[in-house]
Design a protein around this motif. Structure first.
Motif: not given
Length: 128
Positions: A34-37, A73-75, A105-106
């Motif tokens: 998620g953080v890499v994306g 942070l969201a990722g 969606l995010g």
């Protein structure tokens, strides 16, 4: 073997390791993915605001100090939290699909709302 005694291999009565290590590992992996994306998505869009163009005239500190860190942070937090919530009621493969849908969606929501400056101000043209 009695019902109350643990299995000698550490597995549950059905022979499956049920201590939650696999689900925890998947949650950590989802956090990294998620953080890499999020970084792959946000950093190229924010590159001009970070660089600032000629003499850093167009550097946007709100993108550097607020927008990009919040997206990262969201990722980092959203995929494992979605995984943890989804695995309580769903099978793991369905929970993984739910995580992918929430991440998509995010990113779509960020794409539709967040528009950092991409080009220099009008009036900057090629030199003489």
């Amino acid at each position: 073997m009695s019902e109350n005694q643990p299995h000698p291999t550490g597995a549950g009565p059905d022979g499956v390791d049920d201590d939650g290590r696999t689900e925890s590992a998947v949650g950590c992996l989802l956090a990294v993915v998620g953080v890499v994306g999020a970084a792959v998505f946000a950093l190229p869009r924010a590159a001009f605001s970070i660089d600032g163009g000629f003499e850093a005239h167009a550097r946007d500190w709100s993108v550097i100090l607020v927008d990009v860190p919040l997206i990262l942070l969201a990722g980092l937090l959203v995929p494992p939290m979605t995984w943890a919530a989804a695995t309580r009621w769903l099978r793991p493969w369905v929970a993984l699909l739910v995580c992918a849908a929430v991440a998509g969606l995010g990113l779509w929501g960020i794409e539709s709302v967040w528009h950092p400056r991409q080009d220099p101000d009008p009036g900057y043209g090629p030199g003489i």
